[in-house]
Design an enzyme around this catalytic site. Structure first.
Site, PDB file in Angstrom:
ATOM      1  N   ILE A  29      32.752 -19.139  12.608  1.00 41.09           N
ATOM      2  CA  ILE A  29      31.316 -19.244  12.907  1.00 41.09           C
ATOM      3  C   ILE A  29      30.754 -17.864  13.265  1.00 41.09           C
ATOM      4  O   ILE A  29      29.641 -17.509  12.863  1.00 41.09           O
ATOM      5  CB  ILE A  29      31.100 -20.253  14.057  1.00 41.09           C
ATOM      6  N   ASP A  70      37.213  -7.603  24.465  1.00 34.18           N
ATOM      7  CA  ASP A  70      38.015  -8.735  24.925  1.00 34.18           C
ATOM      8  C   ASP A  70      37.196  -9.442  26.003  1.00 34.18           C
ATOM      9  O   ASP A  70      36.991  -8.896  27.092  1.00 34.18           O
ATOM     10  CB  ASP A  70      39.345  -8.230  25.497  1.00 34.18           C
ATOM     11  N   TYR A 157      39.280 -28.556  26.859  1.00 32.17           N
ATOM     12  CA  TYR A 157      38.232 -28.080  25.939  1.00 32.17           C
ATOM     13  C   TYR A 157      36.884 -28.725  26.278  1.00 32.17           C
ATOM     14  O   TYR A 157      35.853 -28.051  26.349  1.00 32.17           O
ATOM     15  CB  TYR A 157      38.652 -28.367  24.494  1.00 32.17           C
ATOM     16  N   PRO A 192      39.063 -21.004  10.633  1.00 33.93           N
ATOM     17  CA  PRO A 192      40.479 -20.785  10.972  1.00 33.93           C
ATOM     18  C   PRO A 192      40.885 -21.489  12.271  1.00 33.93           C
ATOM     19  O   PRO A 192      42.048 -21.824  12.472  1.00 33.93           O
ATOM     20  CB  PRO A 192      40.566 -19.264  11.120  1.00 33.93           C
TER      21      PRO A 192
HETATM   22  N1  LIG Z   1      35.425 -24.755  14.347  1.00 34.52           N
HETATM   23  C1  LIG Z   1      34.960 -25.816  14.962  1.00 34.52           C
HETATM   24  O1  LIG Z   1      35.154 -26.973  14.536  1.00 34.52           O
HETATM   25  C2  LIG Z   1      34.111 -25.646  16.196  1.00 34.52           C
HETATM   26  C3  LIG Z   1      33.357 -26.744  16.629  1.00 34.52           C
HETATM   27  C4  LIG Z   1      32.575 -26.635  17.765  1.00 34.52           C
HETATM   28  C5  LIG Z   1      32.528 -25.427  18.447  1.00 34.52           C
HETATM   29  N2  LIG Z   1      33.277 -24.380  18.031  1.00 34.52           N
HETATM   30  C6  LIG Z   1      33.205 -23.151  18.812  1.00 34.52           C
HETATM   31  O2  LIG Z   1      32.749 -22.106  17.989  1.00 34.52           O
HETATM   32  C7  LIG Z   1      33.267 -20.871  18.439  1.00 34.52           C
HETATM   33  C8  LIG Z   1      33.916 -20.130  17.280  1.00 34.52           C
HETATM   34  O3  LIG Z   1      34.902 -20.964  16.737  1.00 34.52           O
HETATM   35  P1  LIG Z   1      35.530 -20.719  15.285  1.00 34.52           P
HETATM   36  O4  LIG Z   1      35.915 -22.054  14.788  1.00 34.52           O
HETATM   37  O5  LIG Z   1      34.662 -19.848  14.471  1.00 34.52           O
HETATM   38  O6  LIG Z   1      36.865 -19.951  15.748  1.00 34.52           O
HETATM   39  P2  LIG Z   1      37.808 -18.853  15.032  1.00 34.52           P
HETATM   40  O7  LIG Z   1      39.151 -19.050  15.655  1.00 34.52           O
HETATM   41  O8  LIG Z   1      37.651 -18.876  13.559  1.00 34.52           O
HETATM   42  O9  LIG Z   1      37.190 -17.474  15.573  1.00 34.52           O
HETATM   43  C9  LIG Z   1      37.205 -17.150  16.929  1.00 34.52           C
HETATM   44  C10 LIG Z   1      37.103 -15.645  17.056  1.00 34.52           C
HETATM   45  O10 LIG Z   1      37.105 -15.358  18.466  1.00 34.52           O
HETATM   46  C11 LIG Z   1      37.949 -14.239  18.682  1.00 34.52           C
HETATM   47  N3  LIG Z   1      38.430 -14.242  20.050  1.00 34.52           N
HETATM   48  C12 LIG Z   1      39.358 -15.061  20.622  1.00 34.52           C
HETATM   49  N4  LIG Z   1      39.597 -14.687  21.884  1.00 34.52           N
HETATM   50  C13 LIG Z   1      38.817 -13.598  22.122  1.00 34.52           C
HETATM   51  C14 LIG Z   1      38.631 -12.748  23.235  1.00 34.52           C
HETATM   52  N5  LIG Z   1      39.335 -12.922  24.354  1.00 34.52           N
HETATM   53  N6  LIG Z   1      37.740 -11.748  23.131  1.00 34.52           N
HETATM   54  C15 LIG Z   1      37.049 -11.560  21.997  1.00 34.52           C
HETATM   55  N7  LIG Z   1      37.174 -12.313  20.896  1.00 34.52           N
HETATM   56  C16 LIG Z   1      38.063 -13.325  20.960  1.00 34.52           C
HETATM   57  C17 LIG Z   1      39.068 -14.386  17.669  1.00 34.52           C
HETATM   58  O11 LIG Z   1      39.733 -13.153  17.433  1.00 34.52           O
HETATM   59  C18 LIG Z   1      38.297 -14.895  16.456  1.00 34.52           C
HETATM   60  O12 LIG Z   1      37.841 -13.820  15.658  1.00 34.52           O
HETATM   61  C19 LIG Z   1      34.222 -21.214  19.587  1.00 34.52           C
HETATM   62  O13 LIG Z   1      33.555 -21.044  20.818  1.00 34.52           O
HETATM   63  C20 LIG Z   1      34.537 -22.678  19.355  1.00 34.52           C
HETATM   64  O14 LIG Z   1      34.877 -23.349  20.548  1.00 34.52           O
HETATM   65  C21 LIG Z   1      34.067 -24.452  16.915  1.00 34.52           C
END
Ligand SMILES: NC(=O)c1ccc[n+]([C@@H]2O[C@H](COP(=O)([O-])OP(=O)(O)OC[C@H]3O[C@@H](n4cnc5c(N)ncnc54)[C@H](O)[C@@H]3O)[C@@H](O)[C@H]2O)c1
Length: 257
Positions: A29, A70, A157, A192
């Protein structure tokens, strides 16, 4: 809309000249949001712990830079806030998942979820508050439907995303004329994050679980990162000036059911 390309015409929902920082901007996202905000004309900081991936993305965008950040490190956040003098848009997107009910969730895992998903929003927002107040900026927190309804096996979560919803409302009330603060709550989106979950917990039954994930959303499919990114762009735009403290679901009907 295919969900893969931007639905916006060139003269709507523009963010020209705006400076945006997206945490966790290198993947899923966050990545789609970096692309979309850059397409809208914003200067984008791809802020991620995975700086190689952030750099790789930034080089594909005309108006983007990578930033090592971070979100659980106060030093890392302070260094970023000291280096960035102007900010109009902050997208608190970095987050991680965890599977377990209250009995199977270890205190360490619980603390980790709170650190990465909740404390990060507090620390990053606090550090960039002066810049955001100076520009009458906008904050978009990426929550989840997990912050609005109970989901089995997501104790930590759900707790963490409920806090993101609460922080959004509190900030919107605290700074109603100085900032706009909104929260987007996606259902399950193909990223991912979801692939990692399938690999870790359901390696031998991925297709079955993927079908279950699709079925719990009435629309019958997962969302795409682009669909969430399009909503982020709208929420950040001038057209959304009246939107503040809103909790916006984008979930294929999950929470309507
Ligand atoms: N994918 C889903 O189904 C979904 C649904 C609802 C909400 N979300 C939320 O959307 C957001 C993004 O999710 P996504 O699915 O794109 O995840 P993703 O795993 O594809 O990407 C997450 C990114 O965050 C980075 N990250 C992790 N820990 C970090 C830190 N300590 N400091 C800086 N960067 C850090 C990772 O390196 C990665 O690039 C999250 O908050 C997740 O909870 C995702």
């Amino acid at each position: 809309m295919s969900g893969r390309t931007s639905p916006f015409s060139t003269d709507s929902f523009r963010l020209d000249g705006k400076h945006a920082l997206i945490t966790g901007g290198a993947s899923g996202i966050g990545e789609a949001t970096c692309r979309e905000l850059a397409r809208a004309g914003a200067h984008v900081l791809v802020a991620d712990i995975n700086v190689d991936k952030a750099r790789a993305l930034a080089t594909t965008l005309e108006t983007a830079e990578a930033l090592h950040l971070d979100v659980i490190s106060e030093d890392s956040i302070r260094a970023a806030a000291d280096a960035i003098t102007r900010l109009d848009i902050l997208v608190n997107n970095a987050g991680i998942g965890h599977v377990g009910n209250i009995s199977t969730t270890d205190p360490d895992d619980f603390d980790r979820l709170i650190q990465v998903n909740v404390r990060s929003v507090y620390l990053v927002t606090r550090a960039f508050l002066p810049q955001l107040l100076a520009t009458r900026g906008t904050i978009v927190n990426i929550g989840s439907v997990a912050g609005l309804v109970g989901i089995k096996q997501r104790f930590a979560y759900c707790t963490s995303k409920g806090a993101v919803v609460a922080m959004t409302r509190q900030l919107a009330v605290e700074y109603p004329r100085e900032l706009r603060v909104n929260c987007i709550c996606p259902g399950t989106v193909e990223t991912p994050f979801v692939e990692g979950y399938l690999e870790k917990y359901h390696a031998h039954e991925k297709d079955k679980i993927r079908a279950e994930l699709r079925a719990r959303q009435p629309v019958g499919r997962l969302g795409t990162p682009q669909e969430v990114a399009s909503l982020v762009r709208y929420v950040c735009s001038q057209e959304a000036e009246f939107m503040n403290g809103s909790i916006i679901t984008i979930d294929g009907g999950w929470t309507a059911a």
